[in-house]
Design an enzyme around this catalytic site. Structure first.
Site, short mmCIF file in Angstrom:
data_model
loop_
_atom_site.label_atom_id
_atom_site.label_comp_id
_atom_site.label_asym_id
_atom_site.label_seq_id
_atom_site.Cartn_x
_atom_site.Cartn_y
_atom_site.Cartn_z
N ILE A 15 5.84 -9.78 18.68
CA ILE A 15 4.63 -8.95 18.61
C ILE A 15 5.01 -7.49 18.38
O ILE A 15 4.35 -6.77 17.62
CB ILE A 15 3.78 -9.11 19.89
CG1 ILE A 15 3.46 -10.59 20.13
CG2 ILE A 15 2.47 -8.32 19.78
CD1 ILE A 15 2.90 -10.89 21.50
N ALA A 85 8.76 -4.87 25.97
CA ALA A 85 10.04 -5.42 26.42
C ALA A 85 9.90 -6.18 27.74
O ALA A 85 9.60 -5.59 28.77
CB ALA A 85 11.06 -4.29 26.57
N LYS A 88 9.87 -13.73 28.67
CA LYS A 88 8.54 -14.34 28.59
C LYS A 88 8.50 -15.86 28.62
O LYS A 88 7.45 -16.46 28.38
CB LYS A 88 7.82 -13.84 27.33
CG LYS A 88 8.55 -14.21 26.05
CD LYS A 88 7.77 -13.88 24.80
CE LYS A 88 8.46 -14.48 23.60
NZ LYS A 88 7.79 -14.26 22.36
N SER A 128 -1.11 -10.48 29.65
CA SER A 128 -1.32 -11.86 29.21
C SER A 128 -2.54 -12.48 29.87
O SER A 128 -2.89 -12.13 30.99
CB SER A 128 -0.08 -12.68 29.59
OG SER A 128 -0.32 -14.05 29.48
N TYR A 153 6.92 -15.61 35.72
CA TYR A 153 6.56 -14.82 34.53
C TYR A 153 5.13 -14.30 34.67
O TYR A 153 4.87 -13.11 34.50
CB TYR A 153 6.68 -15.67 33.25
CG TYR A 153 5.90 -15.07 32.10
CD1 TYR A 153 6.34 -13.91 31.47
CD2 TYR A 153 4.68 -15.63 31.69
CE1 TYR A 153 5.59 -13.33 30.45
CE2 TYR A 153 3.94 -15.06 30.67
CZ TYR A 153 4.40 -13.90 30.06
OH TYR A 153 3.64 -13.33 29.07
N LYS A 157 3.35 -10.22 35.16
CA LYS A 157 2.26 -9.57 34.44
C LYS A 157 1.20 -9.06 35.41
O LYS A 157 0.69 -7.95 35.25
CB LYS A 157 1.63 -10.54 33.42
CG LYS A 157 2.56 -10.90 32.26
CD LYS A 157 3.01 -9.67 31.50
CE LYS A 157 3.92 -9.99 30.34
NZ LYS A 157 4.51 -8.79 29.71
N LEU A 204 3.65 -23.63 20.82
CA LEU A 204 3.24 -24.73 19.95
C LEU A 204 3.60 -24.50 18.48
O LEU A 204 4.20 -25.38 17.84
CB LEU A 204 1.72 -24.94 20.10
CG LEU A 204 1.08 -25.97 19.17
CD1 LEU A 204 1.65 -27.37 19.42
CD2 LEU A 204 -0.44 -25.97 19.34
N PHE A 222 1.34 -32.58 24.78
CA PHE A 222 1.33 -32.82 26.22
C PHE A 222 -0.09 -33.13 26.71
O PHE A 222 -0.87 -32.24 27.02
CB PHE A 222 1.90 -31.60 26.96
CG PHE A 222 3.33 -31.33 26.63
CD1 PHE A 222 4.35 -32.11 27.17
CD2 PHE A 222 3.68 -30.30 25.76
CE1 PHE A 222 5.67 -31.88 26.86
CE2 PHE A 222 5.02 -30.05 25.44
CZ PHE A 222 6.02 -30.85 26.00
N ARG A 235 -6.74 -23.70 23.35
CA ARG A 235 -6.29 -22.31 23.51
C ARG A 235 -6.91 -21.45 22.42
O ARG A 235 -7.37 -21.94 21.39
CB ARG A 235 -4.76 -22.22 23.41
CG ARG A 235 -3.99 -22.96 24.49
CD ARG A 235 -4.13 -22.32 25.87
NE ARG A 235 -3.36 -23.04 26.87
CZ ARG A 235 -3.82 -24.06 27.58
NH1 ARG A 235 -5.07 -24.48 27.39
NH2 ARG A 235 -3.06 -24.66 28.49
N ASP A 302 -0.04 -26.66 33.13
CA ASP A 302 -0.90 -26.44 31.96
C ASP A 302 -2.37 -26.52 32.36
O ASP A 302 -2.75 -27.39 33.16
CB ASP A 302 -0.61 -27.48 30.87
CG ASP A 302 0.49 -27.03 29.92
OD1 ASP A 302 0.95 -25.89 30.06
OD2 ASP A 302 0.88 -27.82 29.05
#
Length: 347
Positions: A15, A85, A88, A128, A153, A157, A204, A222, A235, A302
């Site tokens: 990104i 930075a 992730k 995120s 992770y 955030k 993905l 999955f 998503r 998930d």
């Protein structure tokens, strides 16, 4: 008026690099910090090819407090910072939590400490949608409750946002925006830069493109027993160039003093959800490739569905995602073919 000078940390990452392109094309002078732990110096060449300008680059590890201090002494004229930075990979963060807390939190604190010395600071944080977990309502607005993080992770955030918000409370001249991304995909249309996952892709679309090109045997889907139209998880997939342009809009908001408060949060997505199988079908349609995939059990952690309510970003940042899922997947495939060619030439 002289060009505004912007620091982009992690500016050679996925990104970050696309945002550097968007900034340079909008007339900003860019300085990149990257320690190359999850990126390649080749990306600098790609940015130069696209924009005709080579941004200044410094190989710095932001966990080294003295190096961060030295950087700001050398560059006292930074007008804004966009902070990408960070480590992730969700799975890796579960196995190596201390690495993630050190890398994602310490580096943020050291940056903020240096910026805090300035009379004015403009800071954009790469956050995120993981902060929402499985949201109670869809689409997800910025007012949705932040849920307990599913991984270290995700926790970094949440903690990062809290640190920035607390900092803003103590100094009105310190201005920051947290951008909560949904699922960035795709590549620059020139295929000069794109997503470069190290090792087995965690996301993905790179897994799809690597499977289609023969690097992976098949894609694992999955779960097909989610309460969604085709049973696969949903998503909000946003083209990385749309995401990059949103950062330019957010930075302008701060530089032009258009913010409503000195700490703000925006969701960045398309406002539309696509299932895993819809992404697979779209990829097959735009590329003409038949994708080998199999349905396997759900992955722990998930969630069923997540997509953004983008009203706030559309209205207040004057930004809207404009590129389609087909466009994003076509660009990702074009980029995968370039990567494959480079790898074959290196053998």
């Amino acid at each position: 008026m002289s060009k505004k000078k912007v620091l982009v940390t992690g500016g050679l990452g996925f990104i970050g690099s696309h945002t550097v392109v968007a900034l340079q094309e909008d007339g900003y002078e860019v300085v990149i910090i990257d320690n190359l732990s999850n990126s390649s110096l080749d990306v600098l060449g790609g940015i130069t090819q696209i924009t005709g300008k080579t941004p200044e680059f410094e190989n710095i590890d932001l966990r080294e407090k003295s190096a961060v201090k030295n950087f700001f002494e050398k560059h006292p004229d930074i007008d804004g910072v966009i902070h990408f930075a960070a480590s992730k990979a969700v799975g890796e963060s579960v196995n190596k939590p201390l690495l993630y807390y050190e890398n994602n939190i310490s580096s943020l604190v050291y940056l903020l400490q240096e910026l805090y010395k300035n009379d004015r600071a403009n800071f954009i944080f790469s956050s995120s949608c993981t902060v929402y977990g499985q949201a109670d309502e869809l689409p997800i607005t910025e007012d949705a409750p932040v849920k307990k993080a599913e991984s270290p992770y995700g926790n970094t955030k949440q903690i990062g946002e809290e640190i920035i918000e607390d900092t803003c409370k103590t100094k009105p001249e310190f201005k920051a925006i947290s951008l909560r991304y949904f699922n960035p995909i795709g590549a620059h249309p020139t295929a000069e830069i794109g997503e470069l996952p190290i090792g087995v892709p965690q996301n993905l679309v790179p897994f799809i493109t690597q499977t289609a090109i023969g690097k992976r045997e098949e894609l694992s889907v999955f779960g097909d027993d989610y309460p969604t139209p085709d049973g696969t998880a949903i998503r909000d997939y946003i083209h990385v160039m749309d995401l990059a342009e949103a950062h330019v809009h957010a930075l302008k908001r701060l530089l032009e003093d258009k913010e409503k408060k000195n700490y703000e949060v925006f969701n960045l997505g398309t406002g539309k959800g696509n299932s895993v199988l819809e992404v697979v079908k779209s990829f097959e349609k735009v590329t003409g490739e038949n994708l080998a995939y199999k349905i396997v059990g759900r992955r722990e952690g998930d969630i069923t569905a997540a997509y953004a309510d983008t009203t706030k970003a559309n209205e207040e940042l004057n930004w809207k995602a404009s590129r389609s899922l087909d466009e994003a997947l076509e660009s990702a495939w074009k980029w995968q073919k370039v990567v494959q060619k480079r790898e074959e030439e290196d053998i």
